[in-house]
Design a protein around this motif. Structure first.
Motif, PDB file in Angstrom:
ATOM      1  N   GLY A   1       0.825  -1.154  -0.424  1.00 45.66           N
ATOM      2  CA  GLY A   1      -0.108  -0.131   0.028  1.00 45.66           C
ATOM      3  C   GLY A   1       0.892   1.104   0.306  1.00 45.66           C
ATOM      4  N   LEU A   2       1.859   0.688   0.952  1.00 48.09           N
ATOM      5  CA  LEU A   2       2.587   2.378   1.015  1.00 48.09           C
ATOM      6  C   LEU A   2       3.363   2.258  -0.599  1.00 48.09           C
ATOM      7  N   GLU A   3       3.232   1.661  -0.894  1.00 52.75           N
ATOM      8  CA  GLU A   3       4.822   1.655  -2.430  1.00 52.75           C
ATOM      9  C   GLU A   3       3.500   1.912  -3.108  1.00 52.75           C
ATOM     10  N   PHE A   4       2.155   1.685  -3.582  1.00 46.87           N
ATOM     11  CA  PHE A   4       0.998   1.715  -4.719  1.00 46.87           C
ATOM     12  C   PHE A   4       1.761   3.597  -4.392  1.00 46.87           C
ATOM     13  N   LEU A   5       1.079   3.968  -3.351  1.00 40.72           N
ATOM     14  CA  LEU A   5       0.899   5.238  -2.624  1.00 40.72           C
ATOM     15  C   LEU A   5       1.734   6.342  -2.915  1.00 40.72           C
ATOM     16  N   GLY A   6       3.635   6.011  -3.972  1.00 38.31           N
ATOM     17  CA  GLY A   6       4.783   6.911  -3.744  1.00 38.31           C
ATOM     18  C   GLY A   6       5.510   6.637  -2.711  1.00 38.31           C
ATOM     19  N   GLN A   7       5.757   5.628  -1.486  1.00 36.24           N
ATOM     20  CA  GLN A   7       6.175   6.447  -0.667  1.00 36.24           C
ATOM     21  C   GLN A   7       7.102   5.690  -0.125  1.00 36.24           C
ATOM     22  N   ASN A   8       7.995   4.560  -1.370  1.00 34.92           N
ATOM     23  CA  ASN A   8       9.126   4.269  -1.492  1.00 34.92           C
ATOM     24  C   ASN A   8       9.393   4.359  -0.214  1.00 34.92           C
ATOM     25  N   PRO A   9       8.777   3.036   0.818  1.00 33.74           N
ATOM     26  CA  PRO A   9       9.293   1.711   1.728  1.00 33.74           C
ATOM     27  C   PRO A   9      10.627   1.224   1.625  1.00 33.74           C
ATOM     28  N   PRO A  10      11.085   1.315   2.324  1.00 33.21           N
ATOM     29  CA  PRO A  10      12.630   0.570   1.908  1.00 33.21           C
ATOM     30  C   PRO A  10      12.678  -1.087   2.431  1.00 33.21           C
ATOM     31  N   PRO A  11      12.631  -1.904   1.337  1.00 36.06           N
ATOM     32  CA  PRO A  11      12.606  -3.748   0.963  1.00 36.06           C
ATOM     33  C   PRO A  11      12.614  -4.508   2.526  1.00 36.06           C
ATOM     34  N   ASP A  12      13.402  -4.277   3.056  1.00 40.06           N
ATOM     35  CA  ASP A  12      13.665  -4.920   4.647  1.00 40.06           C
ATOM     36  C   ASP A  12      11.879  -4.240   5.456  1.00 40.06           C
ATOM     37  N   LEU A  13      11.405  -3.096   5.327  1.00 44.78           N
ATOM     38  CA  LEU A  13      10.602  -2.803   6.126  1.00 44.78           C
ATOM     39  C   LEU A  13       9.054  -4.047   5.935  1.00 44.78           C
ATOM     40  N   ALA A  14       9.424  -4.407   5.207  1.00 46.10           N
ATOM     41  CA  ALA A  14       8.553  -5.461   4.690  1.00 46.10           C
ATOM     42  C   ALA A  14       7.805  -6.721   5.106  1.00 46.10           C
ATOM     43  N   GLY A  15       9.113  -7.098   5.996  1.00 46.46           N
ATOM     44  CA  GLY A  15       9.355  -8.106   7.257  1.00 46.46           C
ATOM     45  C   GLY A  15       8.607  -7.637   8.536  1.00 46.46           C
ATOM     46  N   ALA A  16       8.618  -6.432   8.973  1.00 47.21           N
ATOM     47  CA  ALA A  16       8.059  -5.461  10.887  1.00 47.21           C
ATOM     48  C   ALA A  16       7.090  -5.760  10.474  1.00 47.21           C
ATOM     49  N   SER A  17       6.649  -5.497  11.639  1.00 44.81           N
ATOM     50  CA  SER A  17       4.855  -5.752  12.360  1.00 44.81           C
ATOM     51  C   SER A  17       3.868  -4.717  11.758  1.00 44.81           C
TER      52      SER A  17
END
Ligand code: GLU
Length: 336
Positions: free
Chosen positions: A293-309
Motif C-alpha cells: 500500500g505504501l509503495e502504491f502510494l509512492g512512499q518508497n518504503p525500504p524493502p526490508d520493512l516488508a518483514g516488519a510488524s
C-alpha cells in the motif's frame, strides 16, 4: 485558486445528532474549501459493506489514516450501509476486523448510516420546505436519452406523487446561487479541478425512487455531522466532488478539503472493486499488504520493512508520509 465568494456563514449548522437547521440564511456559493491553520483535522474512511476489503480499499484506508495521523488528526470510520440490496451480510464486521488486523485503529465509535435515517429525512424535509428538491419520475431510459446528465425535466412538470418517484436536488438556477454553475476546487492530490454543475453533473437524486436515501445525501449530511475537515478517498469519486461541495455550501457548512488517491486497476483496465470480485485482503498478509500500500502510494518504503510488524510499518509510514509523492489517477495492480 480562488473563484468563489466566501460563505456568509462559515458556521456548521448541523448538530452532532445530525439535525439540520436553518436553511433560511443561504450562503453565496462557496466553492473553495477553506480551513484555518488552527482548525483540527478530522478525516474518515467510509466503506460500503458490499464485500470484504480489497487492496484498492486498503489503499484508501491507509492513505486517509496516515494523512490524518501525520497531521495529528482524528481518523473516523463510517459504515455506508445505506443500500441493503447491494450489501453482503457480515461484510461490515469483516471490514472492521480487517482494519484492526492491519493496525488501522479508528477514533471514537463507528457511525452506521443505517441508523441515521432520521437525520437524512430531516435534511430532506428542510430542502423540500425551501424548494431545493423536487419530485422526479424519470426512468433510466429517460436519463440515457438525455445523454446521462439529468436535464432538469421534472423541475417544470408535475409528477404524480402517489406513484414511486425520486427527489432531486437543484444544482443550478436556484434563487440565491445566481450564475454559480461553475465549481472550481483544488484537490490535494489531483490538483485544480473545474466542473460545470449544469452540464457535467445535473440535478442529483437525494432519495431514490425505491425509497432509499441516496449516497449523495447521506455522505454530505454525515461528513457535516462528523465535522470532517479532510476527505482522502479513491479517485473514482473525484467526479462527484463538485456537487458535494455545492451541497455543503447550500447547507451552510464549512467545506472540507479533498484529496483523491489513484485507483488500483487490473491489467484489463477494470478497477479493483467488490463488484469486480477483487480478491479480499487477508489479515495474515497484513505486513505485506501495508508495505505494498505504501509503495502504491509512492512512499518508497525500504524493502526490508516488508518483514516488519504492522505497527512498525505504520510508524514508518507516519514518519515519512509525503502526500506530494502520491501521483496519478490509477496504477496497475496485480494480486501476485
Ligand atoms: N462508501 C463509498 C465507497 O465505498 C465511499 C464514499 C466516500 O468516501 O465519500 O465507495
Amino acid at each position: 485558486m480562488q473563484k468563489s465568494k466566501k460563505s456568509k456563514s462559515a458556521v456548521n449548522t448541523v448538530d452532532s445528532g445530525g439535525g439540520l437547521s436553518h436553511l433560511t440564511d443561504m450562503p453565496a456559493a462557496p466553492h473553495s474549501p477553506v480551513t484555518s491553520k488552527n482548525s483540527p483535522y478530522i478525516g474518515r474512511f467510509a466503506p460500503s459493506p458490499s464485500g470484504p476489503l480489497h487492496f484498492g480499499s486498503l489503499v484508501t484506508a491507509l492513505a486517509s489514516y496516515l494523512d490524518a495521523k501525520a497531521h495529528r488528526g482524528q481518523w473516523l470510520v463510517r459504515m455506508e450501509d445505506l443500500d441493503p440490496p447491494r450489501e453482503q451480510p457480515g461484510a461490515a464486521d469483516v471490514i472492521l476486523r480487517s482494519l484492526e488486523g492491519h493496525g488501522l485503529e479508528w477514533d471514537g465509535d463507528v457511525m452506521y448510516q443505517s441508523k441515521r435515517h432520521d437525520a437524512y429525512q430531516d435534511c430532506l424535509d428542510d430542502l423540500l420546505a425551501h424548494d431545493r428538491v423536487y419530485p422526479c419520475d424519470c426512468s433510466r431510459q429517460d436519463l440515457s436519452a438525455m445523454g446521462g446528465i439529468y436535464n432538469g425535466r421534472c423541475r417544470y412538470r408535475s409528477v404524480d406523487l402517489s406513484l414511486p418517484h425520486a427527489l432531486r436536488l437543484k444544482l443550478y438556477d436556484t434563487k440565491d446561487y445566481p450564475g454559480s454553475d461553475e465549481c472550481h476546487f483544488h484537490d490535494l492530490i489531483q490538483g485544480f479541478q473545474a466542473q460545470n454543475l449544469r452540464t457535467d453533473a445535473g440535478d442529483q437524486i437525494l432519495r431514490r425512487r425505491d425509497g432509499f436515501y441516496a449516497y449523495q445525501l447521506a455522505v454530505v449530511v454525515d461528513d457535516i455531522a462528523q465535522g470532517i475537515t479532510h476527505i482522502i478517498r479513491g479517485n473514482d469519486l473525484l467526479e462527484v466532488t463538485a456537487r458535494q461541495l455545492f451541497f455543503f455550501g447550500l447547507l451552510g457548512a464549512p467545506l472540507p478539503i479533498y484529496g483523491h488517491v489513484p485507483l488500483a486497476v487490473q491489467a484489463n483496465g477494470q478497477k479493483l472493486s467488490k463488484q469486480n470480485h477483487a480478491r479480499a485482503i487477508e489479515i495474515k498478509d497484513a505486513s505485506r499488504n501495508l508495505w505494498r500500500g505504501l509503495e502504491f502510494l509512492g512512499q518508497n518504503p525500504p524493502p526490508d520493512l516488508a518483514g516488519a510488524s504492522t505497527n512498525e510499518i505504520l510508524d514508518w509510514g507516519l514518519h515519512y508520509w509525503r502526500r506530494d509523492k502520491i501521483t496519478g489517477q490509477s496504477h496497475l495492480y496485480s494480486d501476485n
